[in-house]
Scaffold this motif. Structure first.
Motif, PDB file in Angstrom:
ATOM      1  N   GLU A  68      33.556  80.087-124.468  1.00 29.68           N
ATOM      2  CA  GLU A  68      33.844  78.902-123.748  1.00 29.68           C
ATOM      3  C   GLU A  68      33.125  77.828-123.340  1.00 29.68           C
ATOM      4  N   VAL A  69      33.351  76.689-123.426  1.00 39.52           N
ATOM      5  CA  VAL A  69      32.476  75.462-123.169  1.00 39.52           C
ATOM      6  C   VAL A  69      32.922  74.613-121.837  1.00 39.52           C
ATOM      7  N   ALA A  70      32.121  74.682-121.045  1.00 39.96           N
ATOM      8  CA  ALA A  70      32.398  74.112-119.751  1.00 39.96           C
ATOM      9  C   ALA A  70      32.311  72.600-119.818  1.00 39.96           C
ATOM     10  N   PRO A  71      33.336  71.796-119.539  1.00 41.86           N
ATOM     11  CA  PRO A  71      33.247  70.367-119.928  1.00 41.86           C
ATOM     12  C   PRO A  71      32.142  69.885-118.789  1.00 41.86           C
ATOM     13  N   LEU A  72      31.959  68.228-119.021  1.00 46.76           N
ATOM     14  CA  LEU A  72      30.666  67.868-118.416  1.00 46.76           C
ATOM     15  C   LEU A  72      31.333  67.391-117.111  1.00 46.76           C
ATOM     16  N   ALA A  73      32.648  67.001-117.002  1.00 46.33           N
ATOM     17  CA  ALA A  73      33.414  66.692-115.895  1.00 46.33           C
ATOM     18  C   ALA A  73      35.022  67.120-115.785  1.00 46.33           C
ATOM     19  N   ARG A  74      35.863  66.955-114.873  1.00 45.47           N
ATOM     20  CA  ARG A  74      37.020  67.086-114.870  1.00 45.47           C
ATOM     21  C   ARG A  74      37.774  66.121-115.717  1.00 45.47           C
ATOM     22  N   GLU A  75      37.493  64.905-115.830  1.00 39.76           N
ATOM     23  CA  GLU A  75      37.742  63.774-116.653  1.00 39.76           C
ATOM     24  C   GLU A  75      36.783  63.321-117.377  1.00 39.76           C
ATOM     25  N   VAL A  76      36.721  63.595-118.650  1.00 38.43           N
ATOM     26  CA  VAL A  76      35.605  62.872-119.437  1.00 38.43           C
ATOM     27  C   VAL A  76      36.145  61.734-120.283  1.00 38.43           C
ATOM     28  N   SER A  77      35.512  60.508-120.220  1.00 38.75           N
ATOM     29  CA  SER A  77      35.660  59.289-120.892  1.00 38.75           C
ATOM     30  C   SER A  77      34.638  58.932-121.673  1.00 38.75           C
ATOM     31  N   TRP A  78      33.379  59.529-121.760  1.00 38.98           N
ATOM     32  CA  TRP A  78      32.417  59.410-122.491  1.00 38.98           C
ATOM     33  C   TRP A  78      31.407  60.478-122.828  1.00 38.98           C
ATOM     34  N   TYR A  79      30.378  60.637-123.680  1.00 39.26           N
ATOM     35  CA  TYR A  79      29.674  61.598-123.820  1.00 39.26           C
ATOM     36  C   TYR A  79      28.233  61.104-124.009  1.00 39.26           C
ATOM     37  N   PRO A  80      27.058  61.660-123.301  1.00 34.99           N
ATOM     38  CA  PRO A  80      25.981  61.337-123.712  1.00 34.99           C
ATOM     39  C   PRO A  80      25.309  61.715-125.184  1.00 34.99           C
ATOM     40  N   ALA A  81      24.823  60.541-125.502  1.00 35.98           N
ATOM     41  CA  ALA A  81      24.556  60.785-126.925  1.00 35.98           C
ATOM     42  C   ALA A  81      23.122  60.239-127.518  1.00 35.98           C
ATOM     43  N   VAL A  82      22.660  60.441-128.551  1.00 33.32           N
ATOM     44  CA  VAL A  82      21.412  59.829-128.865  1.00 33.32           C
ATOM     45  C   VAL A  82      21.535  59.813-130.665  1.00 33.32           C
ATOM     46  N   GLU A  83      21.222  58.523-131.002  1.00 31.18           N
ATOM     47  CA  GLU A  83      21.273  58.311-132.674  1.00 31.18           C
ATOM     48  C   GLU A  83      19.819  58.304-133.166  1.00 31.18           C
ATOM     49  N   ASN A  84      19.911  59.217-134.134  1.00 28.38           N
ATOM     50  CA  ASN A  84      18.554  59.484-134.881  1.00 28.38           C
ATOM     51  C   ASN A  84      18.664  58.940-136.327  1.00 28.38           C
ATOM     52  N   ARG A  85      17.742  58.264-136.828  1.00 31.08           N
ATOM     53  CA  ARG A  85      17.633  57.701-138.021  1.00 31.08           C
ATOM     54  C   ARG A  85      16.317  58.306-138.803  1.00 31.08           C
ATOM     55  N   GLY A  86      16.575  58.644-140.132  1.00 33.14           N
ATOM     56  CA  GLY A  86      15.572  59.484-141.054  1.00 33.14           C
ATOM     57  C   GLY A  86      16.043  59.469-142.359  1.00 33.14           C
ATOM     58  N   GLU A  87      15.426  60.427-142.961  1.00 37.59           N
ATOM     59  CA  GLU A  87      15.578  60.776-144.523  1.00 37.59           C
ATOM     60  C   GLU A  87      16.011  62.217-144.735  1.00 37.59           C
ATOM     61  N   GLY A  88      16.108  62.521-145.917  1.00 43.99           N
ATOM     62  CA  GLY A  88      16.190  64.206-146.321  1.00 43.99           C
ATOM     63  C   GLY A  88      16.265  64.168-147.757  1.00 43.99           C
ATOM     64  N   VAL A  89      16.356  65.765-148.020  1.00 43.00           N
ATOM     65  CA  VAL A  89      16.724  66.037-149.516  1.00 43.00           C
ATOM     66  C   VAL A  89      17.844  67.109-149.520  1.00 43.00           C
ATOM     67  N   PHE A  90      18.847  66.925-150.202  1.00 46.53           N
ATOM     68  CA  PHE A  90      20.082  67.775-150.425  1.00 46.53           C
ATOM     69  C   PHE A  90      20.042  68.623-151.820  1.00 46.53           C
ATOM     70  N   LEU A  91      20.194  69.941-151.361  1.00 45.40           N
ATOM     71  CA  LEU A  91      20.006  70.818-152.732  1.00 45.40           C
ATOM     72  C   LEU A  91      21.444  71.376-152.809  1.00 45.40           C
ATOM     73  N   ASN A  92      21.926  71.325-153.902  1.00 45.02           N
ATOM     74  CA  ASN A  92      23.596  71.676-154.549  1.00 45.02           C
ATOM     75  C   ASN A  92      23.215  72.891-155.190  1.00 45.02           C
ATOM     76  N   PHE A  93      23.804  74.016-154.661  1.00 41.38           N
ATOM     77  CA  PHE A  93      23.545  75.241-155.634  1.00 41.38           C
ATOM     78  C   PHE A  93      24.996  75.634-156.310  1.00 41.38           C
ATOM     79  N   SER A  94      24.758  75.904-157.548  1.00 42.76           N
ATOM     80  CA  SER A  94      25.976  76.409-158.488  1.00 42.76           C
ATOM     81  C   SER A  94      26.934  77.450-157.541  1.00 42.76           C
ATOM     82  N   ARG A  95      28.242  76.991-157.683  1.00 45.71           N
ATOM     83  CA  ARG A  95      29.217  77.829-156.817  1.00 45.71           C
ATOM     84  C   ARG A  95      29.367  79.399-157.822  1.00 45.71           C
TER      85      ARG A  95
END
Length: 277
Positions: A68-95
């Motif tokens: 169970e997650v307790a909400p930030l407030a009784r009435e939530v109209s926005w959430y604190p958030a951060v935006e990160n930018r970067g790079e990566g590599v994705f590996l797809n394996f055979s199903r």
């Protein structure tokens, strides 16, 4: 991505498929696709609070708890958030290769049952109820991700704590995304892109290192349902081989077992990859 490119170089997301040029028998029939993610955006938002156990990721893993997650407030109209930018590599394996590994080896099915029993014991101690069965391909890919992250960090210019992971293991397919990002910047230095161009070398290095742990044979002998050690969510895994910085791991160093990836000292028949010559 299904084509050669996804997005444009100036977009928030830009990825390019990399053509593997390797005849390594270790990867034959297993690694299906490599995608170089030149630009990506990660948005992290806080939606609530939990005590003792987090709600966890809910991507495609089936490893969820009735938290169970307790909400930030009784009435939530926005959430604190951060935006990160970067790079990566994705590996797809055979199903197909993963499903054959999962469905044709009785030892793998037995290991899955051990983890299922251990998850029940762990949840009982915490007062939770698991919402889905154990996803053994997720544990295998998660363990491989930690091996690869340690091998990659030696050359790519980022510390292990600066690289993060996302594991995909379900109806959408099987894959590993290793990425890095920072707030307030337009991108990163390209170290993971260069790693992706030589991913076969890093995969082999990661598998070679993981065959032997400095804590063997104690590490390789551990069973997830062992009542003496009570490490319910670990198979052959310890600080000498698989455990990494918790800021990098999406499961807080849980659900790990290198015996599912490479042959350790015990039970070599479990490994998705064979012995590394």
């Amino acid at each position: 991505p299904t084509g050669e490119f996804t997005g444009e170089p100036g977009d928030k997301f830009f990825a390019r498929r990399h053509v593997l040029q390797t005849a390594d028998p270790v990867l034959d029939g297993k690694l299906e696709r490599v995608v170089l993610v030149h630009r990506l955006r990660e948005v992290v938002a806080q939606v609530g609070f939990t005590r003792f156990e987090p709600a966890g990721v809910d991507i495609d893993t089936d490893l969820r708890l009735d938290t169970e997650v307790a909400p930030l407030a009784r009435e939530v109209s926005w959430y604190p958030a951060v935006e990160n930018r970067g790079e990566g590599v994705f590996l797809n394996f055979s199903r197909g290769s993963i499903e054959r590994w999962l469905g044709t080896r009785p030892e793998v099915a037995q290991r899955q049952q051990l983890f299922a029993d251990a998850l029940v014991e762990w949840a009982r101690e915490k007062g939770f109820q698991p919402r889905a069965p154990v996803n053994l391909p997720y544990i295998m890919l998660h363990s491989l991700s930690h091996m690869l992250l340690a091998a990659v960090s030696l050359d790519c210019g980022y510390a292990t704590s600066a690289i993060r992971e996302r594991i995909y293991a379900g109806e959408s397919g099987y894959g590993i995304l290793l990425y890095t990002g920072a707030a307030g910047v337009e991108g990163t230095l390209g170290g993971l892109i260069e790693v992706g161009r030589n991913i076969d070398k890093y995969l082999r290095k990661a598998l070679e290192f993981a065959q032997l742990c400095s804590n063997d044979p104690v590490c390789s002998n551990h069973r997830p349902n062992s009542r003496t050690e009570r490490r319910w969510l670990h198979g052959a895994a310890c600080h000498g081989c698989l455990l990494i910085s918790e800021t990098s791991c999406e499961r807080r160093n849980e659900f790990l077992d290198r015996a599912l990836v490479v042959p350790p000292l015990m039970e070599p028949e479990l490994a998705y990859f064979g012995a590394i010559p």
